[in-house]
Design a protein around this motif. Structure first.
Motif, PDB file in Angstrom:
ATOM      1  N   LEU A 265     -10.339  -9.395 -11.057  1.00  0.00           N
ATOM      2  CA  LEU A 265      -9.287 -10.101 -11.717  1.00  0.00           C
ATOM      3  C   LEU A 265      -7.858 -10.051 -11.303  1.00  0.00           C
ATOM      4  N   PHE A 266      -8.092 -11.310 -11.399  1.00  0.00           N
ATOM      5  CA  PHE A 266      -6.167 -10.980 -10.371  1.00  0.00           C
ATOM      6  C   PHE A 266      -5.633 -12.385 -10.994  1.00  0.00           C
ATOM      7  N   PRO A 267      -4.268 -12.132 -11.774  1.00  0.00           N
ATOM      8  CA  PRO A 267      -3.746 -12.964 -12.217  1.00  0.00           C
ATOM      9  C   PRO A 267      -2.879 -14.120 -11.659  1.00  0.00           C
ATOM     10  N   TRP A 268      -2.676 -15.232 -11.915  1.00  0.00           N
ATOM     11  CA  TRP A 268      -1.627 -16.545 -11.346  1.00  0.00           C
ATOM     12  C   TRP A 268      -0.304 -16.667 -12.486  1.00  0.00           C
ATOM     13  N   LEU A 269       0.595 -17.434 -11.992  1.00  0.00           N
ATOM     14  CA  LEU A 269       1.448 -18.090 -13.023  1.00  0.00           C
ATOM     15  C   LEU A 269       0.964 -18.853 -13.745  1.00  0.00           C
ATOM     16  N   LYS A 270       1.187 -19.481 -14.205  1.00  0.00           N
ATOM     17  CA  LYS A 270       1.511 -21.067 -15.270  1.00  0.00           C
ATOM     18  C   LYS A 270       2.375 -21.435 -15.396  1.00  0.00           C
ATOM     19  N   ALA A 271       3.132 -22.381 -15.724  1.00  0.00           N
ATOM     20  CA  ALA A 271       4.616 -22.779 -15.461  1.00  0.00           C
ATOM     21  C   ALA A 271       6.081 -21.747 -16.203  1.00  0.00           C
ATOM     22  N   LYS A 272       5.140 -21.540 -17.691  1.00  0.00           N
ATOM     23  CA  LYS A 272       5.912 -21.182 -18.482  1.00  0.00           C
ATOM     24  C   LYS A 272       5.998 -19.405 -18.011  1.00  0.00           C
ATOM     25  N   GLY A 273       4.888 -18.934 -17.214  1.00  0.00           N
ATOM     26  CA  GLY A 273       5.405 -17.578 -16.483  1.00  0.00           C
ATOM     27  C   GLY A 273       6.133 -18.075 -15.451  1.00  0.00           C
ATOM     28  N   ARG A 274       5.867 -18.719 -14.436  1.00  0.00           N
ATOM     29  CA  ARG A 274       7.382 -19.152 -13.253  1.00  0.00           C
ATOM     30  C   ARG A 274       8.574 -19.181 -14.158  1.00  0.00           C
ATOM     31  N   ALA A 275       8.656 -19.606 -15.094  1.00  0.00           N
ATOM     32  CA  ALA A 275       9.786 -20.305 -15.868  1.00  0.00           C
ATOM     33  C   ALA A 275      10.770 -18.341 -15.941  1.00  0.00           C
ATOM     34  N   ARG A 276       9.688 -17.394 -16.481  1.00  0.00           N
ATOM     35  CA  ARG A 276      10.851 -16.710 -16.918  1.00  0.00           C
ATOM     36  C   ARG A 276      11.768 -15.568 -15.737  1.00  0.00           C
TER      37      ARG A 276
ATOM     38  N   ILE B 242      10.575 -13.122 -14.935  1.00  0.00           N
ATOM     39  CA  ILE B 242      10.955 -11.431 -14.694  1.00  0.00           C
ATOM     40  C   ILE B 242       9.224 -10.782 -13.244  1.00  0.00           C
ATOM     41  N   VAL B 243       9.733 -10.082 -13.306  1.00  0.00           N
ATOM     42  CA  VAL B 243       8.400  -8.989 -12.644  1.00  0.00           C
ATOM     43  C   VAL B 243       7.264  -8.708 -13.640  1.00  0.00           C
ATOM     44  N   TRP B 244       6.182  -9.213 -13.020  1.00  0.00           N
ATOM     45  CA  TRP B 244       4.828  -8.871 -14.087  1.00  0.00           C
ATOM     46  C   TRP B 244       4.451  -7.707 -13.132  1.00  0.00           C
TER      47      TRP B 244
ATOM     48  N   THR C 141     -10.355   2.957  -8.311  1.00  0.00           N
ATOM     49  CA  THR C 141      -9.452   3.749  -9.345  1.00  0.00           C
ATOM     50  C   THR C 141      -8.272   3.170  -9.156  1.00  0.00           C
ATOM     51  N   GLN C 142      -8.243   3.352  -7.446  1.00  0.00           N
ATOM     52  CA  GLN C 142      -6.488   3.100  -7.239  1.00  0.00           C
ATOM     53  C   GLN C 142      -6.079   1.725  -6.889  1.00  0.00           C
ATOM     54  N   PHE C 143      -4.708   1.584  -7.107  1.00  0.00           N
ATOM     55  CA  PHE C 143      -4.437   0.449  -6.540  1.00  0.00           C
ATOM     56  C   PHE C 143      -2.879  -0.087  -5.950  1.00  0.00           C
ATOM     57  N   PHE C 144      -2.472  -1.038  -6.013  1.00  0.00           N
ATOM     58  CA  PHE C 144      -0.891  -0.854  -6.212  1.00  0.00           C
ATOM     59  C   PHE C 144      -0.200  -2.177  -6.255  1.00  0.00           C
ATOM     60  N   GLN C 145       0.968  -1.775  -6.548  1.00  0.00           N
ATOM     61  CA  GLN C 145       1.734  -3.437  -7.065  1.00  0.00           C
ATOM     62  C   GLN C 145       1.761  -4.515  -6.569  1.00  0.00           C
ATOM     63  N   ALA C 146       1.016  -5.746  -6.931  1.00  0.00           N
ATOM     64  CA  ALA C 146       0.641  -6.735  -6.549  1.00  0.00           C
ATOM     65  C   ALA C 146       1.944  -8.347  -7.252  1.00  0.00           C
ATOM     66  N   SER C 147       2.265  -8.784  -6.926  1.00  0.00           N
ATOM     67  CA  SER C 147       3.393  -9.781  -7.787  1.00  0.00           C
ATOM     68  C   SER C 147       2.042 -11.599  -7.613  1.00  0.00           C
ATOM     69  N   PRO C 148       1.539 -12.097  -9.463  1.00  0.00           N
ATOM     70  CA  PRO C 148       0.726 -12.630  -9.907  1.00  0.00           C
ATOM     71  C   PRO C 148       0.828 -13.834  -8.206  1.00  0.00           C
ATOM     72  N   MET C 149      -0.118 -14.547  -8.089  1.00  0.00           N
ATOM     73  CA  MET C 149      -0.414 -15.641  -7.372  1.00  0.00           C
ATOM     74  C   MET C 149       0.753 -16.819  -8.084  1.00  0.00           C
ATOM     75  N   PRO C 150       2.295 -17.389  -7.533  1.00  0.00           N
ATOM     76  CA  PRO C 150       2.764 -18.168  -8.085  1.00  0.00           C
ATOM     77  C   PRO C 150       2.147 -19.310  -8.572  1.00  0.00           C
ATOM     78  N   ASN C 151       0.844 -19.758  -8.662  1.00  0.00           N
ATOM     79  CA  ASN C 151       0.484 -21.025  -9.526  1.00  0.00           C
ATOM     80  C   ASN C 151      -0.825 -21.500  -9.066  1.00  0.00           C
ATOM     81  N   ASN C 152      -1.363 -21.940  -9.291  1.00  0.00           N
ATOM     82  CA  ASN C 152      -2.621 -22.413  -8.335  1.00  0.00           C
ATOM     83  C   ASN C 152      -3.008 -23.353  -7.882  1.00  0.00           C
ATOM     84  N   TYR C 153      -2.174 -24.345  -7.432  1.00  0.00           N
ATOM     85  CA  TYR C 153      -2.366 -25.897  -7.169  1.00  0.00           C
ATOM     86  C   TYR C 153      -2.987 -25.081  -5.761  1.00  0.00           C
ATOM     87  N   LEU C 154      -2.903 -24.277  -5.086  1.00  0.00           N
ATOM     88  CA  LEU C 154      -4.266 -23.627  -3.480  1.00  0.00           C
ATOM     89  C   LEU C 154      -5.252 -23.255  -4.386  1.00  0.00           C
TER      90      LEU C 154
END
Length: 225
Positions: free
Chosen positions: A91-102, A104-106, A115-128
């Motif tokens: 499961l991985f997030p993508w930004l809605k318009a309100k999220g893009r407008a904020r 911030i570093v998500w 169990t292991q992970f790395f920092q990864a910015s949300p997808m900027p939109n769902n256009y693709l």
């Protein structure tokens, strides 16, 4: 950055990935279920990695800012970021318009294993297609190894809720609802007889896959790392 990414380049990359599938285009188009190297693969329960549990929590905390891409590995997968077992729910997030407008570093993350992970910015939109983006550009893993769907914290309105490719789950284990869109433009067709939607019938175990994915979402909604 991705807002300026070439759609032609993305589609080209998708076509290259499709070209690596171990079967012909005619086989993909045929009304038969294709399951790669694991014929009939259907786990009793999905595993849910730590990163996905964290992303689901972030999604719940910011329902008007974020949607979630969901994918499931259909075989063992080795990507540039790590290795993943068959039957893992991502499961991985993508930004809605309100999220893009904020602006911030998500604090979203992506897995390297269970169990292991790395920092990864949300997808900027769902256009693709969000499932393709996640596999290709976050996990950097072959898209041919996954099926996909999409989540929203708000249930679908009454008219859309009757469509065969969506499901409203009134209450997950965390007590809150979720709307599921079972389609993926590119990921699902090879596994569900050419259908871009995980079927709401027994065809290609569609209903069973929907059930096991909802169970995985229940795990993600209450599980802690």
């Amino acid at each position: 950055m991705f807002d300026h990414f070439s759609r032609r380049a993305f589609i080209g990359a998708s076509l290259v990935a499709v070209g690596t599938l171990p079967y012909s285009v005619s086989a993909i188009a045929a009304p038969q279920c294709v399951s790669g190297s694991l014929p009939g693969f259907l786990p009793n329960r999905l595993t849910v990695d730590c990163a996905s549990r964290m992303n689901f929590r972030l999604f719940r905390q910011n329902p008007t800012d974020l949607g979630l891409a969901g994918v499931v590995s259909m075989t063992f997968v080795r990507g540039n970021q790590g290795s993943y077992s068959a039957g893992n729910l991502f499961l991985f997030p993508w930004l809605k318009a309100k999220g893009r407008a904020r602006k911030i570093v998500w604090p979203s993350v992506a897995p390297t294993d269970a169990t292991q992970f790395f920092q990864a910015s949300p997808m900027p939109n769902n256009y693709l297609p969000v499932g393709d983006y996640f596999c290709q550009f976050v996990l950097k893993a072959p898209v041919s190894n996954f099926i996909g769907f999409e989540l929203d914290a708000a249930p679908f309105e009454q008219g859309r809720a009757k469509l065969p490719w969506v499901t409203n789950v009134n209450k997950l284990a965390d007590g809150k609802p979720v709307g599921i869109n079972w389609t993926s433009s590119n990921l699902n067709r090879p596994w569900f007889g050419g259908n871009s939607c995980i079927p709401n019938t027994d065809t290609c175990n569609g209903l069973a896959w929907r059930k096991v994915i909802v169970d995985g979402l229940n795990q993600a909604s209450v599980g802690a790392c």
